[in-house]
Scaffold this motif. Structure first.
Motif, short mmCIF file in Angstrom:
data_model
loop_
_atom_site.label_atom_id
_atom_site.label_comp_id
_atom_site.label_asym_id
_atom_site.label_seq_id
_atom_site.Cartn_x
_atom_site.Cartn_y
_atom_site.Cartn_z
N LYS A 95 4.13 -22.17 -1.40
CA LYS A 95 4.22 -20.92 -2.17
C LYS A 95 2.88 -20.19 -2.20
CE LYS A 95 8.54 -20.83 -3.38
NZ LYS A 95 9.42 -19.72 -2.91
N LEU A 96 1.78 -20.93 -2.22
CA LEU A 96 0.46 -20.29 -2.19
C LEU A 96 0.26 -19.50 -0.89
CD1 LEU A 96 -1.84 -23.04 -3.74
CD2 LEU A 96 -1.29 -20.82 -4.74
N ASN A 101 0.18 -14.05 1.75
CA ASN A 101 0.79 -13.01 2.59
C ASN A 101 1.22 -11.80 1.77
OD1 ASN A 101 0.52 -14.33 5.10
ND2 ASN A 101 2.30 -15.61 4.66
N GLN A 102 1.66 -12.04 0.53
CA GLN A 102 2.05 -10.92 -0.33
C GLN A 102 0.86 -10.02 -0.63
OE1 GLN A 102 3.77 -12.96 -3.70
NE2 GLN A 102 5.83 -12.93 -2.85
N ILE A 103 -0.30 -10.63 -0.88
CA ILE A 103 -1.50 -9.84 -1.16
C ILE A 103 -1.98 -9.13 0.11
CG2 ILE A 103 -3.94 -9.97 -1.83
CD1 ILE A 103 -3.21 -12.28 -3.67
N ILE A 108 0.13 -4.35 -2.51
CA ILE A 108 -0.95 -4.49 -3.49
C ILE A 108 -2.17 -3.67 -3.09
CG2 ILE A 108 -2.58 -6.10 -4.56
CD1 ILE A 108 0.24 -6.30 -5.65
N LEU A 109 -2.55 -3.73 -1.83
CA LEU A 109 -3.74 -3.01 -1.37
C LEU A 109 -3.53 -1.50 -1.44
CD1 LEU A 109 -4.90 -5.18 1.67
CD2 LEU A 109 -5.55 -5.33 -0.74
N ASP A 110 -2.29 -1.04 -1.20
CA ASP A 110 -1.99 0.39 -1.36
C ASP A 110 -2.17 0.80 -2.82
OD1 ASP A 110 -1.12 1.10 1.36
OD2 ASP A 110 0.51 -0.31 0.96
N LEU A 158 -9.48 -5.52 -9.21
CA LEU A 158 -8.30 -4.67 -9.03
C LEU A 158 -7.18 -5.44 -8.32
CD1 LEU A 158 -9.96 -1.27 -8.02
CD2 LEU A 158 -8.55 -1.68 -10.05
N ILE A 159 -7.54 -6.21 -7.32
CA ILE A 159 -6.53 -6.98 -6.59
C ILE A 159 -5.89 -8.02 -7.50
CG2 ILE A 159 -6.21 -8.70 -4.76
CD1 ILE A 159 -8.27 -7.15 -3.10
#
Length: 314
Positions: A95-96, A101-103, A108-110, A158-159
């Motif tokens: 899951k980590l 990959n989600q980050i 998130i970056l947008d 922010l991230i």
């Protein structure tokens, strides 16, 4: 033949090395200056000088009811990162990697770029990030590099803030859905239990009535009969199984209700980004020394290469 062989094996004198460097001093000097300029430019202008670190972890959740929830609600348990107790370590690491990959590839970056007023463009955020999984500690490490300490801290914060806000909001939704489904399943199983109990009572009643009829038809005129509480083994097992499921589900529900924060905040920052914790890589003296050493080594290599190709064969 013997003299030539010995001559080929004769080790080079250290003085010959210096003679070659003196002979090719112009090539050595030019190479040294160019490499030194490139090295210093990269070190002080292009290379990141500051590092901000944060670490995310899946909140520890190992209860006696993990397996119960996975048995009845495998999909919902997966959404809440409730793992079977015998596979927690393995599935946490898996899951980590999904979180990483989600980050890295999600929105998130947008969002971070938008919140910063385009101060940090997405392409620059990608370049500044170095995401790693520490499998021993089972944590996601977020490294943010920047030429400015404040920028490194702000980007990391922010991230982390936006990702935790988004994912924990999803956990809240999954948590409420799971509670609703547990309640509905308990109601269904109680109905089944009521039906089984009625069936068992009817069986006992019919069984005893038939037994009494047999006694009446027997030769014995007087008898003392108190009743037989017997039900078939299959029916008894079904009643016990349903009763056990209801107890397990009710206990799991109580765990969910009493520990809501643990379930809706499955991802936590075990190391939150702080401005004071930003690591300074701007060691100018060290960088200058390293640049000079590297430049000397490569300039010498270039000089010997040039000498090799320009020296006429005897």
């Amino acid at each position: 033949m013997t003299e030539n062989y010995k001559s080929d094996e004769y080790p080079a004198d250290l003085r010959d090395v210096f003679r070659i460097l003196v002979k090719r001093k112009i090539a050595f000097f030019i190479s040294f200056v160019i490499i030194l300029i490139i090295s210093l430019t990269y070190t002080f202008l292009l290379g990141p000088n500051y590092l901000s670190v944060s670490r995310l972890k899946i909140n520890n959740l190992d209860t006696a009811y993990n397996n119960i929830l996975n048995k009845f609600f495998p999909e919902e348990s997966g959404s809440l990162l409730i793992f079977p107790t015998d596979r927690i370590d393995e599935l946490e690491v898996s899951k980590l990697n999904l979180l990483l990959n989600q980050i890295k590839y999600g929105d998130i970056l947008d969002k971070v770029s938008e919140i910063s007023g385009k101060k940090y463009l997405k392409k620059d955020l990608i370049k500044s990030m170095d995401l790693r999984i520490n499998t021993d500690e089972r944590v996601l490490v977020i490294n943010i590099y920047s030429k400015n300490a404040k920028n490194a801290f702000e980007i990391n914060k922010l991230i982390v803030d936006n990702y935790l806000s988004k994912i924990n909001s999803n956990f809240e939704k999954s948590y409420n859905e799971l509670l609703t489904k547990i309640n509905n399943l308990i109601i269904e199983k109680n109905k089944v239990l009521d039906e089984l109990n009625i069936e068992a009572e009817k069986y006992v009643t019919d069984y005893n009535l038939k037994f009494i009829e047999k006694l009446k038809k027997s030769d014995s005129g007087n008898f003392n009969f108190t009743g037989i509480n017997y039900i078939p083994p299959t029916l008894a097992k079904n009643i016990n199984d349903i009763f056990g499921d209801i107890n397990d589900l009710s206990s799991a529900k109580n765990i969910l209700v009493q520990n809501k924060d643990l379930f809706v905040k499955r991802i936590i920052a075990v190391e939150y980004p702080k401005l004071n914790d930003v690591i300074d890589y701007s060691n100018y003296i060290r960088n200058i020394i390293l640049s000079i050493v590297v430049s000397l080594i490569f300039a010498a290599i270039i000089s010997f290469t040039i000498n090799y190709f320009k020296t006429p064969e005897k």
